[in-house]
Design an enzyme around this catalytic site. Structure first.
Site, PDB file in Angstrom:
ATOM      1  N   TRP A   1     -25.411  16.659  -5.635  1.00 56.22           N
ATOM      2  CA  TRP A   1     -25.266  17.160  -7.010  1.00 56.22           C
ATOM      3  C   TRP A   1     -25.704  18.604  -7.167  1.00 56.22           C
ATOM      4  O   TRP A   1     -25.440  19.221  -8.189  1.00 56.22           O
ATOM      5  CB  TRP A   1     -26.063  16.287  -7.997  1.00 56.22           C
ATOM      6  CG  TRP A   1     -27.476  16.010  -7.555  1.00 56.22           C
ATOM      7  CD1 TRP A   1     -27.935  14.865  -6.967  1.00 56.22           C
ATOM      8  CD2 TRP A   1     -28.613  16.890  -7.634  1.00 56.22           C
ATOM      9  NE1 TRP A   1     -29.269  14.987  -6.667  1.00 56.22           N
ATOM     10  CE2 TRP A   1     -29.713  16.207  -7.078  1.00 56.22           C
ATOM     11  CE3 TRP A   1     -28.815  18.172  -8.135  1.00 56.22           C
ATOM     12  CZ2 TRP A   1     -30.985  16.771  -6.990  1.00 56.22           C
ATOM     13  CZ3 TRP A   1     -30.074  18.742  -8.050  1.00 56.22           C
ATOM     14  CH2 TRP A   1     -31.138  18.050  -7.488  1.00 56.22           C
TER      15      TRP A   1
ATOM     16  N   ARG B   1     -16.713  23.911   0.706  1.00 53.41           N
ATOM     17  CA  ARG B   1     -17.182  24.195   2.071  1.00 53.41           C
ATOM     18  C   ARG B   1     -16.667  23.132   3.054  1.00 53.41           C
ATOM     19  O   ARG B   1     -16.659  23.344   4.256  1.00 53.41           O
ATOM     20  CB  ARG B   1     -18.724  24.244   2.062  1.00 53.41           C
ATOM     21  CG  ARG B   1     -19.317  24.969   3.240  1.00 53.41           C
ATOM     22  CD  ARG B   1     -20.767  25.323   3.006  1.00 53.41           C
ATOM     23  NE  ARG B   1     -21.651  24.188   3.223  1.00 53.41           N
ATOM     24  CZ  ARG B   1     -22.980  24.258   3.117  1.00 53.41           C
ATOM     25  NH1 ARG B   1     -23.565  25.399   2.775  1.00 53.41           N
ATOM     26  NH2 ARG B   1     -23.731  23.202   3.322  1.00 53.41           N
TER      27      ARG B   1
ATOM     28  N   PRO C   1     -17.804  12.869  -4.531  1.00 55.74           N
ATOM     29  CA  PRO C   1     -18.882  13.714  -5.053  1.00 55.74           C
ATOM     30  C   PRO C   1     -20.062  12.872  -5.535  1.00 55.74           C
ATOM     31  O   PRO C   1     -19.944  11.655  -5.683  1.00 55.74           O
ATOM     32  CB  PRO C   1     -18.213  14.418  -6.231  1.00 55.74           C
ATOM     33  CG  PRO C   1     -17.089  13.534  -6.652  1.00 55.74           C
ATOM     34  CD  PRO C   1     -16.677  12.709  -5.456  1.00 55.74           C
TER      35      PRO C   1
ATOM     36  N   GLU D   1     -25.141  17.960   6.979  1.00 52.52           N
ATOM     37  CA  GLU D   1     -25.915  19.057   6.381  1.00 52.52           C
ATOM     38  C   GLU D   1     -27.002  18.390   5.553  1.00 52.52           C
ATOM     39  O   GLU D   1     -26.730  17.869   4.473  1.00 52.52           O
ATOM     40  CB  GLU D   1     -25.009  19.926   5.489  1.00 52.52           C
ATOM     41  CG  GLU D   1     -23.937  20.688   6.239  1.00 52.52           C
ATOM     42  CD  GLU D   1     -24.499  21.795   7.124  1.00 52.52           C
ATOM     43  OE1 GLU D   1     -25.672  22.180   6.943  1.00 52.52           O
ATOM     44  OE2 GLU D   1     -23.766  22.258   8.008  1.00 52.52           O
TER      45      GLU D   1
ATOM     46  N   CYS E   1     -31.240  23.105  -0.846  1.00 48.97           N
ATOM     47  CA  CYS E   1     -31.739  22.740   0.487  1.00 48.97           C
ATOM     48  C   CYS E   1     -32.318  23.972   1.164  1.00 48.97           C
ATOM     49  O   CYS E   1     -33.147  23.864   2.055  1.00 48.97           O
ATOM     50  CB  CYS E   1     -30.608  22.167   1.324  1.00 48.97           C
ATOM     51  SG  CYS E   1     -29.182  23.246   1.381  1.00 48.97           S
TER      52      CYS E   1
HETATM   53  P1  NAP Z   1     -28.590  12.152  -1.522  1.00 49.70           P
HETATM   54  O1  NAP Z   1     -29.333  11.182  -2.333  1.00 49.70           O
HETATM   55  O2  NAP Z   1     -28.633  12.021  -0.047  1.00 49.70           O
HETATM   56  O3  NAP Z   1     -27.060  12.064  -2.038  1.00 49.70           O
HETATM   57  C1  NAP Z   1     -26.067  12.870  -1.477  1.00 49.70           C
HETATM   58  C2  NAP Z   1     -24.749  12.150  -1.574  1.00 49.70           C
HETATM   59  O4  NAP Z   1     -24.823  10.945  -0.836  1.00 49.70           O
HETATM   60  C3  NAP Z   1     -24.338  11.764  -2.987  1.00 49.70           C
HETATM   61  O5  NAP Z   1     -22.945  11.861  -3.107  1.00 49.70           O
HETATM   62  C4  NAP Z   1     -24.769  10.310  -3.056  1.00 49.70           C
HETATM   63  O6  NAP Z   1     -24.041   9.545  -3.996  1.00 49.70           O
HETATM   64  C5  NAP Z   1     -24.452   9.862  -1.656  1.00 49.70           C
HETATM   65  N1  NAP Z   1     -25.176   8.667  -1.239  1.00 49.70           N
HETATM   66  C6  NAP Z   1     -26.372   8.207  -1.676  1.00 49.70           C
HETATM   67  N2  NAP Z   1     -26.681   7.055  -1.036  1.00 49.70           N
HETATM   68  C7  NAP Z   1     -25.655   6.795  -0.180  1.00 49.70           C
HETATM   69  C8  NAP Z   1     -25.385   5.750   0.743  1.00 49.70           C
HETATM   70  N3  NAP Z   1     -26.233   4.739   0.936  1.00 49.70           N
HETATM   71  N4  NAP Z   1     -24.234   5.813   1.439  1.00 49.70           N
HETATM   72  C9  NAP Z   1     -23.361   6.816   1.260  1.00 49.70           C
HETATM   73  N5  NAP Z   1     -23.565   7.825   0.387  1.00 49.70           N
HETATM   74  C10 NAP Z   1     -24.707   7.819  -0.315  1.00 49.70           C
HETATM   75  O7  NAP Z   1     -28.991  13.652  -1.826  1.00 49.70           O
HETATM   76  P2  NAP Z   1     -29.084  14.362  -3.251  1.00 49.70           P
HETATM   77  O8  NAP Z   1     -30.341  13.943  -3.881  1.00 49.70           O
HETATM   78  O9  NAP Z   1     -27.813  14.209  -3.990  1.00 49.70           O
HETATM   79  O10 NAP Z   1     -29.125  15.892  -2.800  1.00 49.70           O
HETATM   80  C11 NAP Z   1     -30.271  16.502  -2.418  1.00 49.70           C
HETATM   81  C12 NAP Z   1     -30.413  16.523  -0.906  1.00 49.70           C
HETATM   82  O11 NAP Z   1     -29.286  17.173  -0.322  1.00 49.70           O
HETATM   83  C13 NAP Z   1     -31.605  17.341  -0.482  1.00 49.70           C
HETATM   84  O12 NAP Z   1     -32.280  16.689   0.563  1.00 49.70           O
HETATM   85  C14 NAP Z   1     -30.984  18.641   0.003  1.00 49.70           C
HETATM   86  O13 NAP Z   1     -31.776  19.348   0.917  1.00 49.70           O
HETATM   87  C15 NAP Z   1     -29.713  18.168   0.599  1.00 49.70           C
HETATM   88  N6  NAP Z   1     -28.724  19.259   0.676  1.00 49.70           N
HETATM   89  C16 NAP Z   1     -28.453  19.794   1.893  1.00 49.70           C
HETATM   90  C17 NAP Z   1     -27.565  20.851   2.001  1.00 49.70           C
HETATM   91  C18 NAP Z   1     -27.250  21.446   3.337  1.00 49.70           C
HETATM   92  O14 NAP Z   1     -26.269  22.150   3.424  1.00 49.70           O
HETATM   93  N7  NAP Z   1     -28.039  21.188   4.386  1.00 49.70           N
HETATM   94  C19 NAP Z   1     -26.947  21.360   0.858  1.00 49.70           C
HETATM   95  C20 NAP Z   1     -27.253  20.797  -0.370  1.00 49.70           C
HETATM   96  C21 NAP Z   1     -28.145  19.729  -0.445  1.00 49.70           C
HETATM   97  P3  NAP Z   1     -24.691   9.223  -5.449  1.00 49.70           P
HETATM   98  O15 NAP Z   1     -24.755  10.505  -6.145  1.00 49.70           O
HETATM   99  O16 NAP Z   1     -23.752   8.280  -6.064  1.00 49.70           O
HETATM  100  O17 NAP Z   1     -26.042   8.636  -5.179  1.00 49.70           O
END
Ligand code: NAP
Length: 477
Positions: free
Chosen positions: A151, A160, A176, A251, A285
């Protein structure tokens, strides 16, 4: 608040498909419902995989130039409508207008960069050293790419992935984050309007990320996974992709150190730290998570940082005069407050530098002093406007503390000059290091992490290869 004419349904095979299940999207600045959108089941997601699979045959046979021109048009449409994109980002994510416009511009650039890269997929030709054959190396598109985005950058994380996948000749199913699906639907609509054939881009919005993704990854028509999100979810997904030995680009999370060395110009370091910490309100991140500041400049740095943070105007992102918008949800805000409370419990001193509006998911920035390396704020990804400061007396100690984490996405080094900065940068275990500057991201650069911050690279010359298989022909010529 009038919401834009954003698409709200699933995009499957070029059609906008309405589902029975619905999902509400909220504005975190007001708590208002912005839209109700499609909530896909696993079965509906598999229809999207089917559409992507059907489209792959002809899409993978298009010329690179044809694909490049669709991507170039996507860049042009997005640029012409950049404020619409920024507005959607502000509304559903909460971030400030300047951050949203910056993200939308960065996101559009991936279409431009990969429209150029589409025509530059090089193979290899050589003679075997023993002279018994020629070696011809080709790269071909993998097939259906499943993409999961977070998000915090709803436009840029989508482009990307979409841009390199389409440039390579793959088709896409994009899922998304449930909090910010409207921007991704808008981006997919742009690619449709740019001329992408039906089924090349499909979008599945859902409240059931787990079961939907498990079904998609188990389906033999899915050829690769590109995931951006937390390390925790990334590891879960790697468990699933391992069952089919599916290529997986990851990522993941970060815990970026920001080091200020002895002799650094403090004003310049604070300017860089403000960008490194506060881009996207700290929900990045790449956000500077732990600041290691040499004892000779620590007091001056902390005071100047506090003053700079206090000057930020906090309020709804859609009001363009605000510098710091809302966090994505009250839940995310409360997670950050809990971390600050835990740090105070350990004896650190947190100072809220200003007042945040009381309603909505707002959080005033905090500077936290008296932080020990190894304490909660240095171990956790904070993901909000909180700046913990740890002092050090010796560069080796700073490097050791910076590397003392399972993460390795990005680091920041502020130094007397670039020579001193690069010397320290080479010792850091992270995929990216920004030297004497607060931002490193660029569509032309390889973005990605070492250690538990990920696998593979996005952007740069490497990004397209996440969607290409290598095939070698042994021939007697
Ligand atoms: P997240 O909880 O891991 O969620 C990311 C995505 O995964 C969302 O679309 C989410 O869907 C989905 N998801 C959640 N549980 C899942 C499952 N069991 N199976 C498949 N998909 C699942 O992360 P977030 O809180 O949205 O984002 C923050 C994290 O992203 C931070 O750790 C940040 O560092 C990382 N990030 C990394 C980068 C990079 O380029 N390295 C860039 C941006 C963010 P829902 O929304 O429906 O839960």
């Amino acid at each position: 608040m009038a919401i834009l004419q954003a698409r709200r349904e699933l995009l499957i095979g070029g059609e906008w498909v309405r589902t029975t299940g619905r999902l509400e999207v909220h504005d975190p600045a007001t708590g208002e419902v912005l839209a109700d959108i499609a909530d896909a089941t696993a079965q509906e997601a598999l229809q999207a995989v089917g559409a992507a699979h059907d489209a792959f045959g002809s899409w993978s046979q298009t010329s690179a130039r044809q694909r490049a021109e669709i991507l170039r048009r996507s860049f042009e449409i997005m640029t012409a409508e950049i404020e619409d994109c920024a507005r959607l980002i502000c509304l559903e994510n909460g971030k400030a207008w300047g951050d949203a416009l910056g993200e939308a511009t960065y996101a559009a650039e991936f279409f431009r960069w990969f429209s150029e890269e589409a025509c530059r997929i090089a193979g290899d030709f050589r003679y075997a050293p023993n002279g018994d054959k020629t070696i011809i190396v080709d790269h071909r598109p993998m097939g259906v790419a499943y993409m999961i985005t977070p998000w915090n950058f709803p436009a840029a994380m989508a482009t990307r992935k979409l841009a390199p996948a389409l440039a390579a000749g793959c088709t896409a199913v994009l899922k998304p984050a449930a909090e910010t699906p409207l921007t991704a639907l808008w981006v997919a609509d742009v690619v449709q309007r740019a001329g992408a054939p039906a089924g090349v881009v499909n979008v599945v919005t859902t409240s059931q990320a787990g079961p939907v993704s498990e079904a998609v990854l188990a389906d033999p028509r899915t050829a690769t996974l590109s995931f951006t999100g937390s390390t925790y979810v990334g590891k879960l997904l790697l468990g699933q992709t391992a069952r089919r030995v599916l290529p997986s680009s990851m990522e993941l999370g970060g815990n970026a150190p920001l080091i200020v060395l002895e002799g650094t110009d403090v004003g310049r370091a604070v300017e860089g730290a403000m960008v490194a910490k506060m881009r996207n309100g700290g929900s990045a991140c790449t956000a500077a998570n732990r600041m290691y500041v040499h004892e000779s400049v620590a007091e001056n740095f902390s005071e100047q940082l506090q003053t700079a943070l206090a000057s930020l105007r906090i309020g709804p992102g859609i009001d363009r005069t605000n510098d710091l918008g809302a966090m994505v949800s009250l839940k995310e805000r409360d997670k950050v407050l809990d971390l600050v409370a835990a740090a105070e419990g350990e004896g650190a001193q947190a100072v809220a530098v200003s007042q945040a509006p009381v309603s909505g998911a707002f959080l005033a920035p905090r500077v936290v002093r008296g932080v020990e390396h190894g304490s909660v704020l240095t171990r956790s990804e904070i993901f909000g406007p909180v700046a913990p400061i740890v002092t050090f007396s010796d560069t080796d100690e700073a490097v050791r503390m910076a590397n003392d984490t399972e993460y390795g996405l990005i680091s920041y080094v502020f130094a007397r000059d670039n020579g001193q900065g690069i010397e320290v940068a080479r010792r850091l275990e992270s995929g990216m290091v920004a030297v004497n500057r607060g931002v490193a991201s660029d569509p032309a650069a390889p973005f990605g992490g070492m250690k538990e911050s990920g696998l593979g690279r996005e952007g740069g010359f490497a990004g397209i290869h996440e969607f290409l298989e290598t095939q070698y022909f042994a021939v007697d010529l």
